[in-house]
Design an enzyme around this catalytic site. Sequence first.
Site, PDB file in Angstrom:
ATOM      1  N   ASP A  70       0.480  -2.721  12.459  1.00 10.95           N
ATOM      2  CA  ASP A  70       0.937  -3.153  11.134  1.00 10.95           C
ATOM      3  C   ASP A  70       1.309  -4.640  11.195  1.00 10.95           C
ATOM      4  OD1 ASP A  70       2.737  -3.777   8.917  1.00 10.95           O
ATOM      5  OD2 ASP A  70       2.624  -1.639   8.478  1.00 10.95           O
ATOM      6  N   ARG A 119       0.857  -1.198   0.000  1.00 16.50           N
ATOM      7  CA  ARG A 119       0.000   0.000   0.000  1.00 16.50           C
ATOM      8  C   ARG A 119       0.885   1.237   0.000  1.00 16.50           C
ATOM      9  NH1 ARG A 119      -4.516   0.492   4.454  1.00 16.50           N
ATOM     10  NH2 ARG A 119      -2.724   0.778   5.802  1.00 16.50           N
ATOM     11  N   THR A 124      -1.430   7.386   0.193  1.00 12.49           N
ATOM     12  CA  THR A 124      -2.779   7.273  -0.392  1.00 12.49           C
ATOM     13  C   THR A 124      -3.479   5.962  -0.013  1.00 12.49           C
ATOM     14  OG1 THR A 124      -1.969   6.146  -2.356  1.00 12.49           O
ATOM     15  CG2 THR A 124      -1.975   8.563  -2.421  1.00 12.49           C
ATOM     16  N   ASP A 158       4.850  -5.700   9.831  1.00  8.51           N
ATOM     17  CA  ASP A 158       5.945  -5.294  10.722  1.00  8.51           C
ATOM     18  C   ASP A 158       5.973  -6.146  11.981  1.00  8.51           C
ATOM     19  OD1 ASP A 158       6.936  -3.369   9.056  1.00  8.51           O
ATOM     20  OD2 ASP A 158       5.904  -1.688  10.024  1.00  8.51           O
TER      21      ASP A 158
HETATM   22  C1  PRP Z   1      -1.207  -4.628   4.786  1.00  7.55           C
HETATM   23  C2  PRP Z   1      -2.002  -5.902   4.988  1.00  7.55           C
HETATM   24  C3  PRP Z   1      -2.872  -5.943   3.776  1.00  7.55           C
HETATM   25  C4  PRP Z   1      -3.155  -4.493   3.512  1.00  7.55           C
HETATM   26  C5  PRP Z   1      -4.542  -4.176   3.963  1.00  7.55           C
HETATM   27  O1  PRP Z   1      -0.173  -4.828   3.904  1.00  7.55           O
HETATM   28  O2  PRP Z   1      -1.209  -7.038   5.131  1.00  7.55           O
HETATM   29  O3  PRP Z   1      -2.271  -6.541   2.644  1.00  7.55           O
HETATM   30  O4  PRP Z   1      -2.198  -3.738   4.275  1.00  7.55           O
HETATM   31  O5  PRP Z   1      -4.861  -2.875   3.671  1.00  7.55           O
HETATM   32  P1  PRP Z   1      -5.974  -2.458   2.612  1.00  7.55           P
HETATM   33  O6  PRP Z   1      -7.176  -3.315   2.905  1.00  7.55           O
HETATM   34  O7  PRP Z   1      -6.199  -1.002   2.918  1.00  7.55           O
HETATM   35  O8  PRP Z   1      -5.427  -2.675   1.241  1.00  7.55           O
HETATM   36  P2  PRP Z   1       0.936  -3.708   3.561  1.00  7.55           P
HETATM   37  O9  PRP Z   1       0.564  -3.008   2.312  1.00  7.55           O
HETATM   38  O10 PRP Z   1       1.210  -2.874   4.778  1.00  7.55           O
HETATM   39  O11 PRP Z   1       2.185  -4.584   3.178  1.00  7.55           O
HETATM   40  P3  PRP Z   1       3.033  -5.650   4.010  1.00  7.55           P
HETATM   41  O12 PRP Z   1       2.168  -6.874   4.159  1.00  7.55           O
HETATM   42  O13 PRP Z   1       4.199  -5.871   3.136  1.00  7.55           O
HETATM   43  O14 PRP Z   1       3.392  -5.059   5.344  1.00  7.55           O
HETATM   44  N1  URA Z   2      -2.546  -3.056   7.290  1.00  5.16           N
HETATM   45  C1  URA Z   2      -2.114  -3.418   8.519  1.00  5.16           C
HETATM   46  O1  URA Z   2      -1.131  -4.164   8.652  1.00  5.16           O
HETATM   47  N2  URA Z   2      -2.771  -2.944   9.582  1.00  5.16           N
HETATM   48  C2  URA Z   2      -3.846  -2.149   9.479  1.00  5.16           C
HETATM   49  O2  URA Z   2      -4.425  -1.750  10.521  1.00  5.16           O
HETATM   50  C3  URA Z   2      -4.271  -1.778   8.185  1.00  5.16           C
HETATM   51  C4  URA Z   2      -3.610  -2.268   7.104  1.00  5.16           C
END
Ligand code: PRP
Ligand code: URA
Length: 202
Positions: A193, A98, A102, A196
Amino acid sequence: MNHPLIQHKLSIIRDKNTGTNEFREVVNEIANLMAFEVTRDMPLKDVKVETPMGIANVQKLAGKKVAVVPILRAGIGMVDGILSLIPSARVGHIGMYRDEKTFEPHEYFVKLPSDIEDREVLVVDPMLATGGSAIMAIDALKKRGAKNIKFVCLVAAPEGVKALEKAHPDIDIYAAALDEKLDDGYIVPGLGDAGDRLFGTK
Ligand code: PRP
Ligand code: URA
């Protein structure tokens, strides 16, 4: 999903004092318990087996093929928990991140089993926030022929559920918890997160 074990384990991963090691372990445990529910409608076939005492008319899985598809990164945290219940499943990967400002998702990697169109697909990601990542991942799967898709997450925001239901009304959504709302792209109260916390980055 209201099972007491799932709710108890969710309380552990929501706690900000839970460290990476325990977080990773408990995410897999919840995924394992959810797999039990998600596979409830798997078709069975009647077979006969010979017991030491005679013939038993029993039921076996009809051999429906499954693919588990984590959305990277955080979805990886749920894969082993599901595979321990469905060891013959194949694993595809969809890379999605993401935008930090945005919250728009960006696809960076797709690798799926070649017979994805014949498989029941379980898309896994701990978080359904705005729904953007799940919608784009399912778009990518449908574009490659997947027809039978379920989405499995740990924590969902109402906004994400609504968006995903609107974009893909044919998909069943399984969530261990439905939270209050989104705040600046993050689920409240949520668990922070997920990527993380699983991988110890920040
Ligand atoms: C997080 C999570 C989802 C997404 C959800 O991933 O694991 O994939 O955000 O958010 P959304 O419903 O608003 O799209 P992130 O993009 O932080 O990546 P990561 O898994 O690499 O930490
Ligand atoms: N992705 C995450 O990992 N946590 C949230 O709360 C939203 C999106």
